[in-house]
Design a protein around this motif. Structure first.
Motif, PDB file in Angstrom:
ATOM      1  N   GLN A   1      85.660  86.509 -71.638  1.00  0.00           N
ATOM      2  CA  GLN A   1      84.916  87.146 -70.550  1.00  0.00           C
ATOM      3  C   GLN A   1      85.716  88.285 -69.928  1.00  0.00           C
ATOM      4  O   GLN A   1      85.154  89.287 -69.491  1.00  0.00           O
ATOM      5  CB  GLN A   1      84.568  86.103 -69.497  1.00  0.00           C
ATOM      6  CG  GLN A   1      83.576  85.061 -70.015  1.00  0.00           C
ATOM      7  CD  GLN A   1      83.342  83.962 -69.017  1.00  0.00           C
ATOM      8  OE1 GLN A   1      82.534  84.114 -68.093  1.00  0.00           O
ATOM      9  NE2 GLN A   1      84.041  82.846 -69.165  1.00  0.00           N
ATOM     10  N   ALA A   2      87.037  88.127 -69.922  1.00  0.00           N
ATOM     11  CA  ALA A   2      87.899  89.158 -69.335  1.00  0.00           C
ATOM     12  C   ALA A   2      87.822  90.455 -70.134  1.00  0.00           C
ATOM     13  O   ALA A   2      87.726  91.539 -69.557  1.00  0.00           O
ATOM     14  CB  ALA A   2      89.342  88.660 -69.273  1.00  0.00           C
ATOM     15  N   TYR A   3      87.842  90.362 -71.475  1.00  0.00           N
ATOM     16  CA  TYR A   3      87.795  91.618 -72.218  1.00  0.00           C
ATOM     17  C   TYR A   3      86.386  92.229 -72.206  1.00  0.00           C
ATOM     18  O   TYR A   3      86.228  93.447 -72.283  1.00  0.00           O
ATOM     19  CB  TYR A   3      88.377  91.502 -73.628  1.00  0.00           C
ATOM     20  CG  TYR A   3      87.646  90.676 -74.669  1.00  0.00           C
ATOM     21  CD1 TYR A   3      86.369  90.987 -75.094  1.00  0.00           C
ATOM     22  CD2 TYR A   3      88.290  89.601 -75.289  1.00  0.00           C
ATOM     23  CE1 TYR A   3      85.732  90.255 -76.084  1.00  0.00           C
ATOM     24  CE2 TYR A   3      87.664  88.854 -76.283  1.00  0.00           C
ATOM     25  CZ  TYR A   3      86.383  89.188 -76.677  1.00  0.00           C
ATOM     26  OH  TYR A   3      85.761  88.455 -77.654  1.00  0.00           O
ATOM     27  N   THR A   4      85.380  91.378 -72.062  1.00  0.00           N
ATOM     28  CA  THR A   4      84.022  91.911 -71.964  1.00  0.00           C
ATOM     29  C   THR A   4      83.849  92.680 -70.658  1.00  0.00           C
ATOM     30  O   THR A   4      83.336  93.800 -70.645  1.00  0.00           O
ATOM     31  CB  THR A   4      82.987  90.779 -72.039  1.00  0.00           C
ATOM     32  OG1 THR A   4      83.092  90.139 -73.310  1.00  0.00           O
ATOM     33  CG2 THR A   4      81.570  91.303 -71.862  1.00  0.00           C
ATOM     34  N   MET A   5      84.297  92.089 -69.560  1.00  0.00           N
ATOM     35  CA  MET A   5      84.229  92.774 -68.273  1.00  0.00           C
ATOM     36  C   MET A   5      85.215  93.932 -68.217  1.00  0.00           C
ATOM     37  O   MET A   5      84.970  94.956 -67.588  1.00  0.00           O
ATOM     38  CB  MET A   5      84.530  91.778 -67.145  1.00  0.00           C
ATOM     39  CG  MET A   5      83.545  90.640 -67.048  1.00  0.00           C
ATOM     40  SD  MET A   5      81.960  91.154 -66.411  1.00  0.00           S
ATOM     41  CE  MET A   5      82.347  91.209 -64.670  1.00  0.00           C
ATOM     42  N   GLY A   6      86.346  93.758 -68.908  1.00  0.00           N
ATOM     43  CA  GLY A   6      87.382  94.788 -68.907  1.00  0.00           C
ATOM     44  C   GLY A   6      86.946  96.087 -69.535  1.00  0.00           C
ATOM     45  O   GLY A   6      87.539  97.143 -69.273  1.00  0.00           O
ATOM     46  N   LYS A   7      85.907  96.050 -70.343  1.00  0.00           N
ATOM     47  CA  LYS A   7      85.376  97.272 -70.958  1.00  0.00           C
ATOM     48  C   LYS A   7      84.971  98.271 -69.887  1.00  0.00           C
ATOM     49  O   LYS A   7      84.956  99.482 -70.113  1.00  0.00           O
ATOM     50  CB  LYS A   7      84.171  96.912 -71.835  1.00  0.00           C
ATOM     51  CG  LYS A   7      83.502  98.081 -72.544  1.00  0.00           C
ATOM     52  CD  LYS A   7      84.379  98.632 -73.646  1.00  0.00           C
ATOM     53  CE  LYS A   7      83.579  99.418 -74.682  1.00  0.00           C
ATOM     54  NZ  LYS A   7      82.696 100.472 -74.148  1.00  0.00           N
TER      55      LYS A   7
END
Length: 202
Positions: free
Chosen positions: A164-170
């Motif tokens: 979820q962090a890398y998805t939001m981090g986009k």
């Protein structure tokens, strides 16, 4: 006869619909009353104040995102007959979630989370929705590990939060003037997925 519960739900859904074409800040109580067809007194019978109406609608939209995500992930797991099939299906999910078309959705989720920091009432409700998604990803990873596809050395919840962090981090790249290559970003996620999270028999 319309129940109090259904009236409140309808109000929330009407505000959520308004959010599809309006910023949260621009939505007024007059708009909500007009769309809902109820009186101001009725609105405040169900909500403490107008900010609670907006918060509830933001949580509702966040919950809709969680529902869609959980449904997609459940379908992916149910259909996979091998590690390779699971990996390929998850690559497809990556392309969809990291797409530029999802930029507004990422920003909306970040906006809701950011707002909840100073609104305890919203933070609790949003946290419950967030936990549903985290648990759904945890369940998928546990199942993958049981089948010998996942890395048992990595805690499932850590995997769920990282994904979820890398998805939001986009979103870090979404609003800059210079953008990274989407292909390179997806390649990196693929590498983490195949070599760290789902390395096969270990």
């Amino acid at each position: 006869m319309t129940s109090i519960h259904s009236t409140k739900d309808a109000l929330i859904q009407n505000v959520a619909t308004l959010m599809e074409h309006n910023t949260v800040e621009s939505i007024t109580s007059d708009q909500v009353l007009e769309v809902s067809g109820i009186s101001r007194g009725s609105l405040y019978h169900h909500f403490e104040d107008f900010s609670e109406v907006i918060e509830a609608a933001q949580v509702f939209r966040f919950g809709q995102f969680v529902d869609r995500s959980c449904a997609i992930l459940a379908q992916v797991v149910a259909a996979a007959r091998s590690r390779e099939e699971l990996v390929e299906s998850l690559k497809g999910v990556t392309r969809a979630t990291q797409s530029d078309l999802m930029q507004s959705a990422r920003m909306e989720r970040i906006g809701a989370i950011s707002k909840s920091v100073n609104h305890p009432r919203m933070q609790i409700a949003l946290g419950e929705e967030q936990e549903r998604l985290t648990q759904a990803i945890c369940d998928i990873y546990r199942e993958a590990c049981e089948k010998g596809w996942g890395n048992k050395a990595i805690d499932p919840r850590t995997v769920a939060v990282f994904i979820q962090a890398y998805t939001m981090g986009k979103a870090v790249d979404d609003f800059t003037s210079l953008h990274m290559s989407g292909e390179n970003w997806n390649f990196l996620i693929d590498e983490v997925l195949e070599k760290i999270f789902l390395p096969g028999k270990n």
